[in-house]
Design a protein around this motif. Structure first.
Motif, short mmCIF file in Angstrom:
data_model
loop_
_atom_site.label_atom_id
_atom_site.label_comp_id
_atom_site.label_asym_id
_atom_site.label_seq_id
_atom_site.Cartn_x
_atom_site.Cartn_y
_atom_site.Cartn_z
N UNK A 103 -15.15 -7.74 36.91
CA UNK A 103 -15.76 -8.93 36.33
C UNK A 103 -15.15 -10.19 36.95
N UNK A 104 -15.99 -11.07 37.43
CA UNK A 104 -15.54 -12.34 38.00
C UNK A 104 -15.29 -13.35 36.89
N UNK A 105 -14.13 -13.98 36.92
CA UNK A 105 -13.78 -15.01 35.94
C UNK A 105 -14.34 -16.34 36.44
N UNK A 106 -15.19 -16.95 35.63
CA UNK A 106 -15.83 -18.22 36.00
C UNK A 106 -14.97 -19.38 35.49
N UNK A 107 -14.46 -20.16 36.43
CA UNK A 107 -13.56 -21.26 36.10
C UNK A 107 -14.23 -22.59 36.44
N UNK A 108 -14.11 -23.55 35.53
CA UNK A 108 -14.50 -24.93 35.82
C UNK A 108 -13.23 -25.78 35.84
N UNK A 109 -12.98 -26.45 36.95
CA UNK A 109 -11.83 -27.34 37.07
C UNK A 109 -12.32 -28.76 36.84
N UNK A 110 -11.90 -29.36 35.72
CA UNK A 110 -12.35 -30.71 35.36
C UNK A 110 -11.25 -31.71 35.69
N UNK A 111 -11.68 -32.83 36.28
CA UNK A 111 -10.74 -33.89 36.63
C UNK A 111 -11.44 -35.23 36.42
N UNK A 112 -10.72 -36.20 35.89
CA UNK A 112 -11.33 -37.51 35.70
C UNK A 112 -11.65 -38.18 37.04
N UNK A 113 -10.94 -37.80 38.12
CA UNK A 113 -11.25 -38.26 39.48
C UNK A 113 -11.20 -39.79 39.59
N UNK A 114 -10.18 -40.38 38.98
CA UNK A 114 -10.01 -41.83 39.02
C UNK A 114 -8.97 -42.23 40.06
N UNK A 115 -7.79 -41.65 39.99
CA UNK A 115 -6.73 -42.03 40.93
C UNK A 115 -7.14 -41.77 42.38
N UNK A 116 -7.83 -40.67 42.62
CA UNK A 116 -8.23 -40.32 43.99
C UNK A 116 -9.17 -41.35 44.59
N UNK A 117 -9.93 -42.02 43.75
CA UNK A 117 -10.91 -42.99 44.24
C UNK A 117 -10.43 -44.43 44.14
#
Length: 261
Positions: free
Chosen positions: A1-15
Motif C-alpha cells: 500500500x502506498x502512503x499518500x502524503x501531502x506536504x503543506x507549507x505557507x511558502x512565505x519566507x521562500x518568496x
C-alpha cells in the motif's frame, strides 16, 4: 500500500527572503516532498497557503494519509474553515506531522488544546538530538544521537500536553534542552511534532532529519478505514438499549429532537 502524503507549507519566507529562497528554490515543501518520493511506498505531493482553500479541500484531505505542516510567518492567515477541516480529518484517522515553528500553527494548537509556547533564540548554534526511545519506529535506523551544526534554539518549558512518548530530546550549544520529538493520539489520528527546521538553515537536506520524517510518515499512517463522522454524538433511545430498561424520569428533549451538543 502506498502512503499518500501531502506536504503543506505557507511558502512565505521562500518568496520574500532571498536567503531562504536560495536555500530552498523549490520551497521547504518541495525539499521534503522530494526526499519522501525517493522512499519506497510513499507518494508525496505539496500544497501551499496561496492556493484556493490553501490546497486543502475536503477531497484532498480525503485522499491524504499523512499531512505534514510547516508554517511560521502566516499562521494567522490560515482560514479557520480549513483548520476545522484538517482537525476533523485527523480525528477521523489522518496522520499529522507538525514541523518546527508549526508548534504555533492553528491546527496543531487546536489538536493540542494548549498554548504550545516555548523560548527561542536565532543564533545558528549547534543542536544535538538524543534518541530517548531506541525501539520506537520513528527512531529506526538512527544513531543514539546526531547533530545539526546550525539551528534555531527552542527551549523549555514547552506548553504542550504530556505526550504519549518522547522520541527525541535536543541539547543546544547555549545550554538549553527541549523535547523535540513528541507523539500523540487524537481521535483515530496519530500526531507527531518534530522540532528542527529553521528556514535559514539546510536542515531538511540532512539525511538524519529526512530519515526521521520518513519514519514518522510510516508511523503516523493509519491503514484503517476513516471514521466518516468523528464529531457525531448520536442519541441512543431507550428502546435501543442493549438491556431492557424503562425511562424513569423527565427528559430535556422530545422524541426525535437532535439534542444539545
Amino acid at each position: 500500500m502506498t502512503i499518500r502524503v501531502t506536504v503543506w507549507n505557507e511558502n512565505v519566507h521562500e518568496t520574500h527572503n532571498k536567503i531562504v529562497g536560495d536555500l530552498y528554490p523549490d520551497g521547504i515543501h518541495g525539499a521534503i516532498a522530494d526526499a519522501l518520493n525517493k522512499a519506497d511506498g510513499i507518494a508525496a505531493t505539496t500544497a501551499t497557503l496561496q492556493e484556493p482553500e490553501h490546497g486543502l479541500t475536503q477531497e484532498r484531505l480525503d485522499n491524504t494519509d499523512v499531512l505534514i505542516w510547516w508554517g511560521h510567518a502566516a499562521h494567522g492567515d490560515v482560514d479557520d474553515a480549513v483548520v476545522a477541516r484538517v482537525t476533523e480529518a485527523v480525528w477521523s484517522g489522518m496522520g499529522f506531522i507538525a514541523l518546527h515553528s508549526a508548534h504555533f500553527a492553528k491546527p496543531f494548537k487546536r489538536l493540542m488544546g494548549s498554548a504550545c509556547n516555548l523560548t527561542w533564540r536565532e543564533a545558528g548554534e549547534r543542536e544535538r538530538l538524543w534518541v530517548t526511545s531506541r525501539n520506537h519506529p520513528i527512531a529506526a535506523g538512527l544513531p543514539d544521537h546526531f547533530e545539526l551544526e546550525n539551528e534555531e534554539m527552542y527551549g523549555e518549558p514547552f506548553g504542550v500536553p504530556e505526550p504519549l512518548e518522547t522520541v527525541f530530546i535536543s541539547w543546544f550549544q547555549g545550554g538549553e534542552v527541549f523535547r523535540s520529538g513528541l507523539t500523540y493520539k487524537r481521535g483515530a489520528g496519530n500526531v507527531f511534532y518534530f522540532r528542527p527546521g529553521h528556514e535559514t538553515y539546510p536542515t531538511y537536506f540532512d539525511s538524519n532529519v529526512q530519515r526521521v520524517i520518513e519514519n514518522a510518515v510510516r508511523w503516523a499512517h493509519n491503514p484503517a478505514m476513516r471514521d466518516p463522522a468523528p464529531t457525531d454524538a448520536p442519541n441512543v433511545p431507550v428502546e435501543q438499549a442493549l438491556e431492557p430498561i424503562e425511562a424513569r424520569g423527565p427528559s430535556l428533549h422530545a422524541d426525535g429532537e437532535e439534542g444539545f451538543k
